[in-house]
Enzyme design. Structure first.
Site, PDB file in Angstrom:
ATOM      1  N   LEU A  55       0.814  -1.215   0.000  1.00  0.00           N
ATOM      2  CA  LEU A  55       0.000   0.000   0.000  1.00  0.00           C
ATOM      3  C   LEU A  55       0.845   1.261   0.000  1.00  0.00           C
ATOM      4  CD1 LEU A  55      -2.735  -1.074   2.567  1.00  0.00           C
ATOM      5  CD2 LEU A  55      -2.877  -1.112   0.075  1.00  0.00           C
ATOM      6  N   GLY A  56       2.052   1.188   0.527  1.00  0.00           N
ATOM      7  CA  GLY A  56       2.903   2.369   0.560  1.00  0.00           C
ATOM      8  C   GLY A  56       4.122   2.128   1.420  1.00  0.00           C
ATOM      9  N   GLY A  72       7.646   4.462   3.397  1.00  0.00           N
ATOM     10  CA  GLY A  72       8.264   5.744   3.721  1.00  0.00           C
ATOM     11  C   GLY A  72       9.484   5.529   4.580  1.00  0.00           C
ATOM     12  N   VAL A  77       3.783  -0.521   4.414  1.00  0.00           N
ATOM     13  CA  VAL A  77       2.458  -0.992   4.798  1.00  0.00           C
ATOM     14  C   VAL A  77       1.921  -1.889   3.687  1.00  0.00           C
ATOM     15  CG1 VAL A  77       0.109  -0.355   5.446  1.00  0.00           C
ATOM     16  CG2 VAL A  77       2.021   1.111   6.122  1.00  0.00           C
ATOM     17  N   LYS A 126       1.789  -3.136   9.027  1.00  0.00           N
ATOM     18  CA  LYS A 126       2.807  -2.090   9.003  1.00  0.00           C
ATOM     19  C   LYS A 126       4.103  -2.706   9.511  1.00  0.00           C
ATOM     20  CE  LYS A 126       3.972   2.530  10.651  1.00  0.00           C
ATOM     21  NZ  LYS A 126       3.535   3.696  11.458  1.00  0.00           N
ATOM     22  N   ASP A 160       2.613  14.125  14.118  1.00  0.00           N
ATOM     23  CA  ASP A 160       2.929  14.094  12.690  1.00  0.00           C
ATOM     24  C   ASP A 160       1.643  14.052  11.862  1.00  0.00           C
ATOM     25  OD1 ASP A 160       4.680  14.081  10.521  1.00  0.00           O
ATOM     26  OD2 ASP A 160       4.716  11.894  10.416  1.00  0.00           O
TER      27      ASP A 160
END
Length: 202
Positions: free
Chosen positions: A71-72, A74, A79, A94, A179
């Site tokens: 999903l992504g 960083g 994730v 995650k 954040d």
């Protein structure tokens, strides 16, 4: 380096000490899902193998979670969307570098129950990383929605109100999200805002 133990344990030790990887361990890493995944969170392993390895569709994590898609990713980790093979439920995984910030994220967020906060179910340690199992929120991020163009006033007000409700639920548990940004707000079914990623909370 000489090490008595399993290849996975040898890889973990090399990563922690910054020691070079033998040809035998490099071969093992390419065949081992757990050790391949470690490359996402270790610069030394990333450099040793070139392009960072990653979980792919069909990989089974910890004998329980079947990876469906990424999903992504960083600076903190990645994730994935996965299926719990025991329950059949779709969850989010995650995966972050093993460290105190991962433990703190779970400790802070696991007791927050609110429709505008992403629910964390539990966490597992799988050295050299930690896996946080959370609810899967169907829909993109607020950042992705903003990229498609201006949001009508009524819709924007609803999103803003939902974010405030989620943040207030965290504050009620004495948790401050440090954040908060569009990337950390999911839109359930493209509508309901869900605050996530408490990794920098206090």
């Amino acid at each position: 380096m000489e090490f008595e133990g399993s290849p996975c344990e040898a890889v973990s030790v090399c990563l922690m000490l910054g020691d070079p990887l033998s040809d035998e361990l490099r071969t093992h890493i390419k065949e081992c899902v757990r050790c391949r995944s470690a490359g996402e969170f270790s610069r030394g392993l990333h450099d040793a193998l070139g392009a960072g390895p990653q979980w792919v569709k069909g990989d089974v994590v910890l004998d329980q979670y079947e990876v469906l898609e990424e999903l992504g990713r960083g600076g903190q980790g990645a994730v994935y969307k996965a299926r719990d093979l025991e329950t059949g439920l779709i969850v989010g995984l995650k995966v972050v570098a093993l460290g105190p910030h991962a433990v703190e994220e779970v400790r802070l967020a696991i007791n927050i129950t609110h429709p505008n906060v992403c629910r964390i179910n539990h966490t597992m340690s799988a050295a050299p990383f930690r896996i946080i199992v959370m609810e899967y929120v169907r829909g993109g991020t607020l950042r992705e929605r903003l990229a498609r163009g201006p949001i009508p006033a009524k819709e924007a007000l609803g999103i803003f109100r939902g974010i405030c409700e989620g943040v207030r639920a965290a504050h009620d548990r004495d948790v401050l999200h440090l954040d908060l940004k569009p990337e950390n707000v999911l839109l359930r079914d493209g509508v309901l805002p869900v605050v996530c990623d408490f990794g920098l909370a206090t």
